[in-house]
Design an enzyme around this catalytic site. Structure first.
Site, mmCIF file in Angstrom:
data_model
loop_
_atom_site.group_PDB
_atom_site.id
_atom_site.type_symbol
_atom_site.label_atom_id
_atom_site.label_comp_id
_atom_site.label_asym_id
_atom_site.label_seq_id
_atom_site.Cartn_x
_atom_site.Cartn_y
_atom_site.Cartn_z
ATOM 1 C CG ASP A 135 0.001 0.142 2.559
ATOM 2 O OD1 ASP A 135 1.216 -0.361 1.987
ATOM 3 O OD2 ASP A 135 -0.983 0.235 3.709
ATOM 4 C CG HIS A 136 3.663 2.611 3.240
ATOM 5 N ND1 HIS A 136 2.448 1.543 3.890
ATOM 6 C CD2 HIS A 136 4.005 3.009 4.462
ATOM 7 C CE1 HIS A 136 2.251 2.220 4.644
ATOM 8 N NE2 HIS A 136 2.835 2.838 4.690
ATOM 9 C CG ASP A 157 2.618 1.448 9.503
ATOM 10 O OD1 ASP A 157 3.096 1.793 8.042
ATOM 11 O OD2 ASP A 157 2.008 2.206 9.846
ATOM 12 N NE ARG A 205 3.703 9.908 12.096
ATOM 13 C CZ ARG A 205 4.031 8.514 12.701
ATOM 14 N NH1 ARG A 205 4.339 7.320 11.638
ATOM 15 N NH2 ARG A 205 3.737 7.303 13.032
ATOM 16 C CB SER A 216 7.323 5.766 10.641
ATOM 17 O OG SER A 216 8.583 4.783 9.617
ATOM 18 N NE ARG A 220 9.907 5.725 7.705
ATOM 19 C CZ ARG A 220 9.339 6.885 7.755
ATOM 20 N NH1 ARG A 220 10.235 8.598 6.811
ATOM 21 N NH2 ARG A 220 8.449 7.383 6.902
HETATM 22 C C1 MIC Z 1 5.151 6.370 8.542
HETATM 23 O O1 MIC Z 1 3.419 6.936 8.685
HETATM 24 O O2 MIC Z 1 5.251 7.202 8.491
HETATM 25 C C2 MIC Z 1 4.445 4.831 7.453
HETATM 26 C C3 MIC Z 1 5.892 5.720 6.554
HETATM 27 O O3 MIC Z 1 3.811 4.689 7.511
HETATM 28 C C4 MIC Z 1 5.968 4.775 8.981
HETATM 29 C C5 MIC Z 1 6.473 3.164 8.182
HETATM 30 C C6 MIC Z 1 7.241 2.949 6.809
HETATM 31 O O4 MIC Z 1 7.828 4.278 7.113
HETATM 32 O O5 MIC Z 1 7.373 2.507 6.102
HETATM 33 C C7 MIC Z 1 4.829 4.189 9.649
HETATM 34 O O6 MIC Z 1 4.143 4.872 10.012
HETATM 35 O O7 MIC Z 1 6.074 2.924 10.195
HETATM 36 FE FE1 SF4 Z 2 0.270 5.082 5.125
HETATM 37 FE FE2 SF4 Z 2 1.400 5.553 7.571
HETATM 38 FE FE3 SF4 Z 2 0.559 7.122 6.195
HETATM 39 FE FE4 SF4 Z 2 -1.171 5.572 7.211
HETATM 40 S S1 SF4 Z 2 0.321 7.264 8.289
HETATM 41 S S2 SF4 Z 2 -1.837 6.461 5.452
HETATM 42 S S3 SF4 Z 2 0.614 3.556 7.305
HETATM 43 S S4 SF4 Z 2 1.752 5.957 4.841
#
Ligand code: MIC
Ligand code: SF4
Length: 640
Positions: free
Chosen positions: A64-65, A119, A379, A534, A536
């Site tokens: 999905d990312h 995530d 965010r 995140s 990550r």
């Molecule tokens: C995010 O919202 O920052 C992400 C992208 O979903 C990350 C995961 C990632 O960096 O792949 C998260 O929330 O953990």
């Molecule tokens: Fe995707 Fe992270 Fe954004 Fe949620 S916050 S929509 S998991 S990138």
């Protein structure tokens, strides 16, 4: 003894440890989820563990990312994930089916079950009464291997809800209200447990908006009880058999209590560049909005998008404003189509995007230079949108839709269009036939790789002492987006650590990588809440690849700290925060590690000849992992 809901679920899954806040507990994990951007690394680590099949009740791999597929990297990753899933017994959700958290809520999350996901917004499933936590990919790989998941036993905050949302206030405004009250570090070490008479007034998708964005409080997770609303939602999803009623015992004890009167909530917005910079929307009256983006795992449910359609009906976007909309899942999209709710959005000039994260992680949809973007996301860290000087405001779908029509923020007192109270549709089409279910025997399945998928190289063990230059000095609330930026180009390198490492801290300090490479090894100096955001693990793995052995900070965010430990980086805390000021980039710290043990502090000598006391809150197990050079080495040592 009377127990709150968090304690009940932890007790039912406890494998080891002591349930006193601050102690370590190891719990059995029933379900796991991964997404593509963290999943490739999680599954490379899973392969290194070497088991034939996952041991969880259910594991799902979502894509999905990054679905942009600009070049071979993403499609290779997706193909790798699909083949891994088939081989090892994991359900695979193909690109475009939906956002992992929305899909998990609709199709798999179960009240009372434990879930960890690679995530940070995995707590979305707390809206249905799961104990759901974000974790690094390696922790998820180990949970799939049947290992218990260790966390610090959280404190439990009682969030007592009374009253009922009214007017243009929505669930998003509830969590923004809490963020304004508690700040982005207000929930560190705690679970937010919602209870009280107001709970029954909120549907599961509204609850999920609140638990989703509990991640921005730094909370371990957030959870709602499982009640009639939960049953209605599960029934609509064709899963009534997954319902069990769940609630805290009456008079259960909590560590902290807060009351929120839902009827006093008003439309709110988080200003650039932190989710806790919350003000009433009325205060932004007149601020021009260049772009509106609706969707993300926070606000992409049917009722969220229904309210947008109601506001846009018969209107046209303001000429200066662009509107991007990404539904949370194909189920949501199909419901919008069936109920005739796409027409008003498209007729108003809205742009329909794929059912993915999209602009939330900077996968396209960046605002113009200096542009103001009102987003229903969770965010708004600086640069995350892909436009370094973009001004991102986090708002509810209702506020976003009014911005789109008016081309600016306006006072909610001037809003007249009526919006129906959030409700579930009469019928919801199942999209479960879109998932790829693994064959009963995956032993013949071949794993398909591509040239960008690079196996992890092993890391060396922790020596007895370290002499490390301060490679970078950063301030408070540094996010993983600062450390390891996302966006289309960089996220495409998630399965290639040597390549992605070239981008560490690039939005903060262009010279960091060259400095780290020249030094060979070093340390990072951070402020409060280092590594928030995140899950990550690349924000730990890539610095480790560049030779970072220690991070010294005033305090750490939970998931990032766990990721540092998993990759053998020592997280140390400045005993006296006043020691932070005089420390400068380039200074060399000599740290004696002979005495590294639980409940002891360490001493460092600076190149100025001063002494620093560094402490840590690591358990014996965590120290053993760091000494081994990371969790993979540690697990492999144990198997020898
Ligand atoms: C995010 O919202 O920052 C992400 C992208 O979903 C990350 C995961 C990632 O960096 O792949 C998260 O929330 O953990
Ligand atoms: Fe995707 Fe992270 Fe954004 Fe949620 S916050 S929509 S998991 S990138």
């Amino acid at each position: 003894m009377k127990q709150n809901l968090t304690q009940k679920i932890i007790a039912a899954h406890l494998v080891d440890g002591n349930m006193t806040p601050g102690g370590e507990v190891a719990i059995k994990i029933d379900q796991t989820l991964t997404q593509d951007a963290t999943g490739t690394m999680a599954y490379l680590q899973w392969e290194a563990i070497g088991l034939p099949r996952v041991k969880t009740e259910l594991s799902v791999s979502y894509v999905d990312h990054n679905t942009l597929q600009m070049g071979f990297r993403n499609p290779d990753d997706h193909r790798f994930l699909r083949s891994i899933a088939a081989k090892y017994g994991i359900i695979f959700s193909p690109p475009g089916t939906g956002i992992c958290h929305q899909l998990h809520l609709e199709n798999f999350a179960v009240p009372g079950k434990t879930l960890i996901g690679s995530d940070s917004h995995t707590p979305t499933a707390g809206g249905i009464g799961s104990l759901a936590m974000g974790a690094g990919g390696l922790s998820v790989a180990l949970a799939m291997a049947g290992e218990p998941y260790s966390i610090t036993m959280p404190k439990v905050f009682k969030i007592w809800l009374i009253g009922k949302l009214s007017g243009y206030a929505s669930a998003k405004d509830v969590i923004l209200h809490l963020l304004g009250l508690l700040s982005v570090k207000g929930g560190v070490g705690a679970v937010m447990e919602y209870c009280g008479p107001g709970v029954a007034t909120l549907s599961v998708p509204e609850r999920a908006t609140i638990t989703n964005m509990g991640a921005e409080l730094g909370a371990t997770t957030s959870i709602f009880p499982s009640d009639g609303q939960t049953r209605d939602f599960l029934k609509l999803m064709g899963r009534e058999q997954d319902f069990t009623p769940l609630a805290a015992d009456e008079d259960a004890r909590y560590d902290h209590e807060l009351i929120i009167d839902l009827s006093s909530i008003i439309p709110l917005a988080a200003q650039p560049h932190m989710p806790d910079r919350v003000v009433p929307v009325a205060e932004l009256d007149g601020l021009t909005v260049d772009q509106v983006a609706i969707g993300s795992c926070t606000n992409s449910s049917f009722s969220d998008l229904q309210s947008v359609a109601q506001i846009l009906k018969g209107e046209h976007l303001a000429p200066n404003t662009d509107l991007l909309l990404s539904p949370g899942s194909k189920q949501v999209l199909k419901m919008l189509m069936r109920e005739g709710l796409l027409d008003p959005i498209l007729d108003a000039g809205g742009r329909l995007m794929e059912c993915t994260c999209g602009p939330c992680i900077g996968m396209g949809g960046s605002p113009n230079s200096g542009g103001v973007s009102a987003r229903t996301f969770n965010r708004n860290f600086e640069g995350r949108s892909g436009t370094q000087d973009g001004q991102i405001y986090l708002v509810s779908p209702i506020t976003a839709a009014f911005c789109a029509v008016n081309g600016k923020f306006t006072n909610p007192d001037s809003w007249t269009k009526s919006v129906s109270a959030p409700s579930l549709p009469q019928k919801a089409p199942s999209i479960r036939n879109l998932f790829a279910y693994p064959p009963a025997d995956g032993s013949q399945v071949k794993i398909l790789r591509g040239p960008n998928i690079v196996a992890l190289s092993p890391f060396s063990r922790l020596p007895k002492s370290l002499e490390l230059p301060v490679l970078i000095k950063v301030g408070d609330n540094i996010t993983t987006d600062h450390i390891m930026p996302a966006g289309a180009a960089i996220t495409a390198l998630r399965s290639n650590i040597p390549a992605i490492s070239k981008h560490v801290f690039e939005r903060v300090d262009q010279d960091f990588v060259a400095r780290a490479e020249q030094a060979g090894q070093g340390l990072i100096l951070g402020g409060e809440n280092y590594g928030q955001g995140s899950s990550r693990e690349h924000a730990a793995l890539a610095p480790r690849h560049l030779g970072v052995r220690v991070v010294v900070a005033k305090s750490f965010a939970r998931i990032h700290k766990a990721n540092l430990i998993n990759f053998g980086i020592l997280p140390l805390i400045l005993d006296n925060p006043a020691d932070y000021e005089p420390l400068a980039e380039g200074e060399i710290l000599k740290i004696d590690l002979m005495d590294l043990a639980p409940d002891t502090s360490l001493e460092a000598t600076t190149s100025r000849g001063t002494k620093l006391k560094l402490f840590h809150d690591l358990t014996g197990g965590e120290i053993a992992i760091i000494k081994a050079g990371g969790l993979l080495n540690y697990v492999n040592d144990r198997q020898k």
